[in-house]
Design a protein around this motif. Structure first.
Motif, PDB file in Angstrom:
ATOM      1  N   ASP A  78     -19.690  61.595 -30.715  1.00  0.00           N
ATOM      2  CA  ASP A  78     -19.523  60.541 -29.634  1.00  0.00           C
ATOM      3  C   ASP A  78     -20.753  60.471 -28.720  1.00  0.00           C
ATOM      4  O   ASP A  78     -20.564  59.467 -27.831  1.00  0.00           O
ATOM      5  CB  ASP A  78     -18.189  61.314 -28.740  1.00  0.00           C
ATOM      6  N   VAL A  79     -21.554  61.257 -28.864  1.00  0.00           N
ATOM      7  CA  VAL A  79     -22.816  60.775 -27.895  1.00  0.00           C
ATOM      8  C   VAL A  79     -23.791  59.805 -28.620  1.00  0.00           C
ATOM      9  O   VAL A  79     -24.265  60.499 -29.747  1.00  0.00           O
ATOM     10  CB  VAL A  79     -23.678  62.344 -27.467  1.00  0.00           C
ATOM     11  N   ASP A 124     -16.645  73.396 -21.238  1.00  0.00           N
ATOM     12  CA  ASP A 124     -16.039  72.209 -21.062  1.00  0.00           C
ATOM     13  C   ASP A 124     -15.071  72.482 -19.734  1.00  0.00           C
ATOM     14  O   ASP A 124     -14.498  71.374 -19.066  1.00  0.00           O
ATOM     15  CB  ASP A 124     -14.847  71.784 -22.412  1.00  0.00           C
ATOM     16  N   LYS A 163     -21.803  60.510 -20.681  1.00  0.00           N
ATOM     17  CA  LYS A 163     -21.464  60.327 -21.926  1.00  0.00           C
ATOM     18  C   LYS A 163     -22.492  59.156 -22.837  1.00  0.00           C
ATOM     19  O   LYS A 163     -22.847  59.485 -23.761  1.00  0.00           O
ATOM     20  CB  LYS A 163     -19.987  59.777 -21.943  1.00  0.00           C
ATOM     21  N   GLU A 164     -23.097  58.511 -21.910  1.00  0.00           N
ATOM     22  CA  GLU A 164     -23.999  57.395 -22.498  1.00  0.00           C
ATOM     23  C   GLU A 164     -25.349  57.832 -22.834  1.00  0.00           C
ATOM     24  O   GLU A 164     -26.200  57.383 -23.303  1.00  0.00           O
ATOM     25  CB  GLU A 164     -24.085  56.233 -21.425  1.00  0.00           C
ATOM     26  N   PRO A 189     -21.951  69.916 -22.862  1.00  0.00           N
ATOM     27  CA  PRO A 189     -21.565  69.013 -21.839  1.00  0.00           C
ATOM     28  C   PRO A 189     -22.318  68.864 -20.507  1.00  0.00           C
ATOM     29  O   PRO A 189     -22.221  67.886 -19.675  1.00  0.00           O
ATOM     30  CB  PRO A 189     -19.865  69.575 -21.350  1.00  0.00           C
ATOM     31  N   ASN A 215     -22.650  65.986 -31.627  1.00  0.00           N
ATOM     32  CA  ASN A 215     -21.418  65.342 -30.991  1.00  0.00           C
ATOM     33  C   ASN A 215     -21.548  63.937 -31.616  1.00  0.00           C
ATOM     34  O   ASN A 215     -22.308  63.123 -30.788  1.00  0.00           O
ATOM     35  CB  ASN A 215     -21.405  65.421 -29.410  1.00  0.00           C
ATOM     36  N   ASN A 273     -23.753  67.595 -15.174  1.00  0.00           N
ATOM     37  CA  ASN A 273     -22.719  67.168 -16.328  1.00  0.00           C
ATOM     38  C   ASN A 273     -23.497  66.185 -17.009  1.00  0.00           C
ATOM     39  O   ASN A 273     -23.632  65.056 -16.371  1.00  0.00           O
ATOM     40  CB  ASN A 273     -21.459  67.071 -16.134  1.00  0.00           C
TER      41      ASN A 273
END
Length: 261
Positions: free
Chosen positions: A14-15, A73, A229-230, A43, A12, A226
């Motif tokens: 974005d990660v 998701d 994101k960081e 996720p 991913n 979950n």
């Protein structure tokens, strides 16, 4: 069923992760997805405690077993387990040490219901005479073996908490609950929520635990996290391992509650 046409190219973007360009995993003799790839794409994770009610009331603590599933998701559990873990400990430690015993646990990758390669090694120290529940070292076995960090447990009966540390023992995250869930009324709540805060004290997510009761015996059953994101790869491995550490933690709290009553 997990299928990957490009075992190292499905991360991913974005990660954030310092290992996105790490090509050592190309040589792994595993068909399909690697454990690294799964954690960086999913996720979140769902963990099932395979402890039975008979195990809970046994005179000797049983060897613990866990299965991990991916979360979709839509925050739903996938059908097939993707990781499996089983405790390796001696009989004396389980008899006299209870949930404070030391143990080793290898987390294995699951491929279509069959155990694959080793992914993580969890090594928990003996904590018989400690206030908390000891410390667990987390080591990556997939690819080139290396240390990922440590998990320490504190405040068993007041406000249960875990500290997730990097290899330099600097704080990455804290997993903590409200005092109400600590022991006096932990079994009256069908679900326990543990807050995940980063090193700056900012709330970034939570880890949820569902309890199961049978024949008046309450035990931890389902865990769900979950990934914020960081988080990078090491963070996700630590959060994954923290569910196992937390399982021993909650088992001890509930057992103390039964003994007090």
């Amino acid at each position: 069923t997990w299928v990957s046409e490009n075992p190292v190219g499905m991360l991913n973007p974005d990660v954030p992760t310092p290992f996105a360009a790490d090509l050592r995993l190309q040589s792994l003799p595993i068909a399909g997805w690697t454990g690294y790839e799964l954690l960086m794409t999913l996720p979140g994770l769902y963990m099932k405690d395979k402890l039975t009610t008979m195990d809970t009331i046994s005179f000797v603590e049983p060897k613990r077993r866990f299965e991990f599933y991916g979360l979709t998701d839509m925050n739903k559990k996938e059908k097939d387990a993707i990781f499996r873990a089983k405790e390796d400990s001696d009989w004396g430690g389980r008899l006299f040490g209870g949930t404070k015993r030391g143990f080793q646990m290898v987390v294995k990758l699951m491929i279509n219901g069959v155990e694959g390669g080793d992914f993580l090694l969890l090594d928990k120290d003996q904590a018989w005479f400690q206030i908390g529940n000891g410390e667990m070292a987390v080591t990556l076995l997939e690819g080139e073996q290396r240390q990922l960090g440590y998990i320490t447990a504190h405040s068993l009966d007041i406000a249960p908490s875990l500290e997730l540390l990097d290899t330099s023992r600097k704080l990455r995250y804290t997993v903590s609950s409200e005092p109400c869930q600590g022991g006096s009324c932990g079994a009256c709540c069908p679900d326990l929520t543990y807050q995940i805060t980063n090193r700056r004290g900012n709330l970034i997510g939570d880890l949820r635990v569902q309890l199961d009761s049978e024949f008046l015996i309450t035990r931890p059953d389902d865990f769900k996290v979950n990934f914020p994101k960081e988080t990078n790869f090491e963070d996700r491995c630590l959060l994954m391992s923290s569910m196992i550490m937390l399982d021993y933690f909650i088992t001890m709290m509930l057992k103390r509650r039964r003994n007090r009553n």
